[in-house]
Design a protein around this motif. Structure first.
Motif, short mmCIF file in Angstrom:
data_model
loop_
_atom_site.label_atom_id
_atom_site.label_comp_id
_atom_site.label_asym_id
_atom_site.label_seq_id
_atom_site.Cartn_x
_atom_site.Cartn_y
_atom_site.Cartn_z
N GLY A 29 0.81 -1.22 0.00
CA GLY A 29 0.00 0.00 0.00
C GLY A 29 0.84 1.26 0.00
N LEU A 30 1.92 1.25 0.77
CA LEU A 30 2.79 2.43 0.86
C LEU A 30 3.44 2.74 -0.48
CD1 LEU A 30 4.29 4.61 2.52
CD2 LEU A 30 6.02 2.86 3.05
N PHE A 31 4.06 1.74 -1.09
CA PHE A 31 4.79 1.99 -2.33
C PHE A 31 3.87 2.17 -3.52
CE2 PHE A 31 8.23 0.34 0.28
CZ PHE A 31 9.28 1.18 -0.09
N LEU A 32 2.70 1.56 -3.48
CA LEU A 32 1.72 1.81 -4.55
C LEU A 32 1.26 3.26 -4.49
CD1 LEU A 32 -0.11 0.87 -6.86
CD2 LEU A 32 -1.77 0.13 -5.12
N SER A 33 0.99 3.76 -3.28
CA SER A 33 0.57 5.15 -3.13
C SER A 33 1.66 6.11 -3.58
CB SER A 33 0.21 5.44 -1.67
OG SER A 33 -0.84 4.59 -1.23
N MET A 34 2.91 5.85 -3.18
CA MET A 34 4.01 6.70 -3.57
C MET A 34 4.24 6.67 -5.07
SD MET A 34 6.61 5.81 -0.42
CE MET A 34 7.83 7.05 -0.79
N TYR A 35 4.07 5.49 -5.67
CA TYR A 35 4.25 5.38 -7.12
C TYR A 35 3.19 6.17 -7.87
CZ TYR A 35 4.65 3.33 -11.77
OH TYR A 35 4.80 3.16 -13.12
N LEU A 36 1.93 6.06 -7.43
CA LEU A 36 0.85 6.78 -8.10
C LEU A 36 1.01 8.29 -7.94
CD1 LEU A 36 -2.22 4.54 -7.16
CD2 LEU A 36 -1.01 4.65 -9.35
N ILE A 37 1.44 8.73 -6.75
CA ILE A 37 1.67 10.17 -6.53
C ILE A 37 2.79 10.66 -7.44
CG2 ILE A 37 2.51 11.87 -4.86
CD1 ILE A 37 1.10 10.23 -2.67
N THR A 38 3.86 9.87 -7.56
CA THR A 38 4.99 10.26 -8.40
C THR A 38 4.61 10.34 -9.86
OG1 THR A 38 6.49 9.16 -6.83
CG2 THR A 38 7.37 9.69 -9.02
N THR A 77 11.82 0.26 -10.92
CA THR A 77 11.97 -0.59 -9.74
C THR A 77 10.65 -0.94 -9.04
OG1 THR A 77 12.34 1.41 -8.40
CG2 THR A 77 14.28 0.30 -9.32
N ILE A 78 9.78 0.06 -8.84
CA ILE A 78 8.61 -0.14 -7.98
C ILE A 78 7.58 -1.11 -8.57
CG2 ILE A 78 6.70 0.99 -6.80
CD1 ILE A 78 9.51 1.43 -5.61
N PRO A 79 7.19 -1.02 -9.87
CA PRO A 79 6.21 -1.97 -10.38
C PRO A 79 6.62 -3.43 -10.19
CG PRO A 79 6.45 -0.16 -11.90
CD PRO A 79 7.52 0.00 -10.87
N ASN A 80 7.88 -3.75 -10.44
CA ASN A 80 8.35 -5.12 -10.23
C ASN A 80 8.27 -5.52 -8.76
OD1 ASN A 80 9.97 -7.55 -11.37
ND2 ASN A 80 11.16 -6.89 -9.61
N MET A 81 8.58 -4.58 -7.88
CA MET A 81 8.49 -4.84 -6.45
C MET A 81 7.04 -5.12 -6.03
SD MET A 81 9.33 -2.17 -3.37
CE MET A 81 9.04 -2.60 -1.65
N LEU A 82 6.10 -4.32 -6.57
CA LEU A 82 4.69 -4.50 -6.23
C LEU A 82 4.17 -5.85 -6.74
CD1 LEU A 82 3.35 -0.91 -7.03
CD2 LEU A 82 3.85 -1.88 -4.79
N SER A 270 20.67 -0.90 3.94
CA SER A 270 21.04 -0.10 2.77
C SER A 270 19.90 -0.07 1.77
CB SER A 270 22.30 -0.67 2.11
OG SER A 270 22.60 0.02 0.92
N ALA A 271 19.18 -1.19 1.64
CA ALA A 271 18.03 -1.25 0.73
C ALA A 271 16.93 -0.31 1.20
CB ALA A 271 17.51 -2.69 0.64
N VAL A 272 16.72 -0.25 2.51
CA VAL A 272 15.71 0.66 3.06
C VAL A 272 16.12 2.11 2.80
CG1 VAL A 272 14.59 1.45 5.17
CG2 VAL A 272 14.99 -1.00 4.82
N ALA A 273 17.41 2.40 3.00
CA ALA A 273 17.89 3.77 2.77
C ALA A 273 17.78 4.17 1.31
CB ALA A 273 19.33 3.89 3.25
N SER A 274 17.94 3.21 0.40
CA SER A 274 17.92 3.53 -1.03
C SER A 274 16.54 3.96 -1.52
CB SER A 274 18.41 2.34 -1.86
OG SER A 274 17.50 1.26 -1.78
N THR A 275 15.49 3.68 -0.72
CA THR A 275 14.16 4.14 -1.12
C THR A 275 14.10 5.67 -1.16
OG1 THR A 275 13.38 4.07 1.19
CG2 THR A 275 13.05 2.10 -0.16
N VAL A 279 12.78 6.45 -4.71
CA VAL A 279 11.32 6.63 -4.62
C VAL A 279 10.96 8.04 -4.13
CG1 VAL A 279 9.17 5.76 -3.62
CG2 VAL A 279 11.06 4.17 -4.10
N VAL A 280 11.53 8.45 -3.00
CA VAL A 280 11.13 9.71 -2.39
C VAL A 280 11.53 10.90 -3.24
CG1 VAL A 280 11.37 11.18 -0.36
CG2 VAL A 280 11.19 8.70 -0.08
N THR A 281 12.76 10.88 -3.77
CA THR A 281 13.23 12.01 -4.58
C THR A 281 12.38 12.24 -5.83
OG1 THR A 281 15.49 11.75 -3.76
CG2 THR A 281 15.21 12.96 -5.82
N PRO A 282 12.11 11.21 -6.65
CA PRO A 282 11.23 11.44 -7.81
C PRO A 282 9.83 11.89 -7.42
CG PRO A 282 12.44 9.39 -8.08
CD PRO A 282 12.67 9.84 -6.67
#
Length: 308
Positions: A29-38, A77-82, A270-275, A279-282
């Motif tokens: 839910g979190l990354f889907l929301s962030m992806y749609l907002i981006t 990255t995000i669609p494949n993760m979802l 490191s994976a958590v930090a890379s978000t 993700v956050v920057t775009p």
């Protein structure tokens, strides 16, 4: 376990951000929301700039391409993760992994190059205002963007070519939510000395030169602004660089944070930090330019009034 050639490895395992199954719906839910907002925010910038003639200037031409790069970066990255979370699968094919590496570096380097081009645009606008329209003509702007795409494509292919020379063991588990080249190098069974040197040299060349260009541009900009006698003129000059500077600090700040965290924390942390970087920057870039930019706000009002 005997190592085998990379072409014999059919798939990799992306371990993601957490192994806890109870957290997977939250992450989805979190990354889907962030992806749609981006996606919405960056498409808004692109459509606004393309539909309003008042925004057909070099600065907004570069901004629309930056939004396209941000859209591509997060879509790599995000669609494949979802999909992996939804299907409860952690696998990614060999071809899919190299393709993801290629597109990730393409759009990340494109972000880097376009930020440099935008810094040059601000340098010309503030340091040579009388010659701005002559220097930043449509032909030069188009060439700068094409050069950015060419450099980004070259950088991505060099990274893929380097990774394709590695050999791996039968099972490769990547403690990340996407195929991260440093992680792939760490997991290789063959000697990675040459590959590591090449990857860092590529990063130093394709990352260091743009950063040097941005620093040089803003050194000249600050020098020119300090020569302005009136405080109002200084404030107006600084305001034209505010949004770009915010994006520069966000892009390079999060990138540096990811690099530093990878050296002092575990691979999963490191994976958590890379978000923040992927993700956050775009996601924040469109808000920075729309909320801090009067031209974007005015163009949005005109579009909404026409629609009404």
């Amino acid at each position: 376990m005997e190592p085998q050639n990379l072409t014999g490895v059919s798939e990799f395992l992306l371990l993601g951000l957490s192994d806890d199954p109870e957290l997977q719906p939250f992450f989805f839910g979190l990354f889907l929301s962030m992806y749609l907002i981006t996606v919405t925010g960056n498409l808004f910038i692109i459509l606004t700039v393309s539909s309003d003639p008042h925004l057909h200037t070099p600065m907004y031409f570069f901004l629309s391409n930056l939004s396209l790069a941000d859209f591509g970066l997060i879509s790599t990255t995000i669609p494949n993760m979802l999909v992996n979370i939804q299907t409860q699968s952690k696998t990614i094919t060999y071809n899919g992994c190299l393709t993801q590496v290629s597109f990730f570096h393409l759009f990340a380097c494109l972000d880097n190059s376009l930020l440099t081009v935008m810094a040059y645009d601000r340098f010309v606008a503030i340091c040579h205002p009388l010659h701005y329209t002559i220097i930043m003509n449509p032909r030069l702007c188009g060439m700068l963007v094409l050069l950015s795409y060419f450099i980004s494509l070259l950088e991505s292919q060099l990274n893929v070519s380097t990774l394709s020379q590695l050999t791996f063991c039968t099972i490769v588990e990547i403690p990340h939510f996407y195929c991260d080249p440093p992680q792939l190098i760490n997991l290789a069974c063959s000697d990675t000395t040459t590959s590591t040197i090449l990857v860092y040299c590529i990063a130093a060349i394709f990352g260091g030169i743009p950063v040097s260009g941005i620093i040089f541009s803003y050194t000249q900009i600050v020098s020119s602004i300090l020569k302005i006698s009136s405080s109002g003129g200084k404030l107006k000059a600084f305001s034209t660089c505010g949004s770009h500077l915010s994006v520069v600090f966000l892009f390079y700040g999060t990138g540096l944070g990811v690099y530093l965290s990878s050296t002092v924390t575990s691979s999963r942390m490191s994976a958590v930090a890379s978000t923040m970087y992927t993700v956050v920057t775009p996601m924040l870039n469109p808000f920075i330019y729309s909320l801090r930019n009067r031209d974007i706000k005015t163009a949005l009002q005109r579009i909404l009034s026409r629609a009404a």
